[in-house]
Scaffold this motif. Sequence first.
Motif, PDB file in Angstrom:
ATOM      1  N   ILE A 100     -22.051  -4.929 -15.225  1.00  0.00           N
ATOM      2  CA  ILE A 100     -21.101  -5.997 -14.859  1.00  0.00           C
ATOM      3  C   ILE A 100     -21.863  -7.305 -14.579  1.00  0.00           C
ATOM      4  O   ILE A 100     -21.444  -8.387 -14.992  1.00  0.00           O
ATOM      5  N   ALA A 101     -23.014  -7.164 -13.893  1.00  0.00           N
ATOM      6  CA  ALA A 101     -23.827  -8.358 -13.619  1.00  0.00           C
ATOM      7  C   ALA A 101     -24.266  -9.003 -14.933  1.00  0.00           C
ATOM      8  O   ALA A 101     -24.232 -10.234 -15.073  1.00  0.00           O
ATOM      9  N   GLN A 115     -35.457  -0.667  -9.638  1.00  0.00           N
ATOM     10  CA  GLN A 115     -34.236   0.006 -10.140  1.00  0.00           C
ATOM     11  C   GLN A 115     -34.558   0.767 -11.445  1.00  0.00           C
ATOM     12  O   GLN A 115     -33.778   0.717 -12.399  1.00  0.00           O
ATOM     13  N   ARG A 121     -22.801   4.301 -10.386  1.00  0.00           N
ATOM     14  CA  ARG A 121     -22.393   3.082  -9.688  1.00  0.00           C
ATOM     15  C   ARG A 121     -23.431   1.970  -9.887  1.00  0.00           C
ATOM     16  O   ARG A 121     -23.085   0.845 -10.225  1.00  0.00           O
ATOM     17  N   GLN A 122     -24.698   2.348  -9.735  1.00  0.00           N
ATOM     18  CA  GLN A 122     -25.768   1.341  -9.916  1.00  0.00           C
ATOM     19  C   GLN A 122     -25.762   0.803 -11.353  1.00  0.00           C
ATOM     20  O   GLN A 122     -25.912  -0.392 -11.585  1.00  0.00           O
ATOM     21  N   VAL A 176     -22.934  -1.607 -11.853  1.00  0.00           N
ATOM     22  CA  VAL A 176     -23.235  -2.910 -11.236  1.00  0.00           C
ATOM     23  C   VAL A 176     -24.128  -3.734 -12.156  1.00  0.00           C
ATOM     24  O   VAL A 176     -23.897  -4.927 -12.386  1.00  0.00           O
TER      25      VAL A 176
END
Lengths: 165, 161
Positions: free
Chosen positions: B19-20, A80, B12-13, B16
Amino acid sequence: MDLRSAAKSFLYGNRTIALLRMLLGAMFLYSGYFKVLDFASFARTIDLYGLVPGVVIPFAALTIPVLELILGLFLVTGYQVRPASFISLLMMLVFSAAISINLARGKTFDCGCFELGRFGISEDISYRLVLRDLAMAVVFYLVFNAKRHFYSLENLIEKRRLRHV
Amino acid sequence: MIDPAEYKGLVRQSAVIIIAAFLLGLAINVFHPKGFVLVGRESLERKKIVGITTDEAKHKFDRSSGLFIDTRDGDDFAAGRIRGAINVPAHPESLTMIKLKEYFDTISSPQELVLYCDAGCDSSESIAAKIIGLGYSRNVYVLKDGMKPWVDRGFPVDNGR
């Protein structure tokens, strides 16, 4: 290899970029780890900046250290990479702005950035720190923009995928 | 550079991941040996002096978890006080400080402090603020309606010096 093709390879993503990515990732892992050990003192550091409302401080103090750990892990392992470097870039810009505002207010305190005080390196807010954070932001931008990431899980996964095609 | 479709995915990634991190931070905090109180600094300071009802005070009395501090003057204290209470009068101030020093070890014990005076007086709040000023870090409770409802309901009292 001439200078132009060296620059091209650098921007496309060579081993130097990979090394910088892992180095910054390791730095995040290091600083995140020490902040997670003591959320409360990191909350006090955030409070010193005088920029975040009191009710938000505890939540920021819980999120930022863990975020640093996650980003560090992603950058070191090369998973990522794009979102991780994007968030890191934004964080560096926010930190630079926060330090600049407090320098303009005439304040001096430990920035609580990378826990370098443990090595005897002062991290009191200064223009040098603003420049350092901006320099890191540039590196994160280069990582973000790179098309290829050596020594990364992403690369490995892609290679495996292509082998099966 | 970056096209709009990719930008959407990137945001969006990133969301995420953030939030994680937040949820993981909350989870770590629950099991953290230095557990962190999730309220702002101001509300922590404001909450240090907490008003309680006669019933709540009686509950602390029954569990022997409260140390009752009578903040009225010596004569009122002698005429009638909550059983087991100690006297730290609000006036004169020099006497207040002497009494606070005298009872310092008792006040620092694990018991919860419950301060009271007559209804409508403010000496409990002022002494509560002094106790906090001495470095007492837990909440200090103040009996909102004062001593009278306690007596009216026949709860245990003592008298005499």
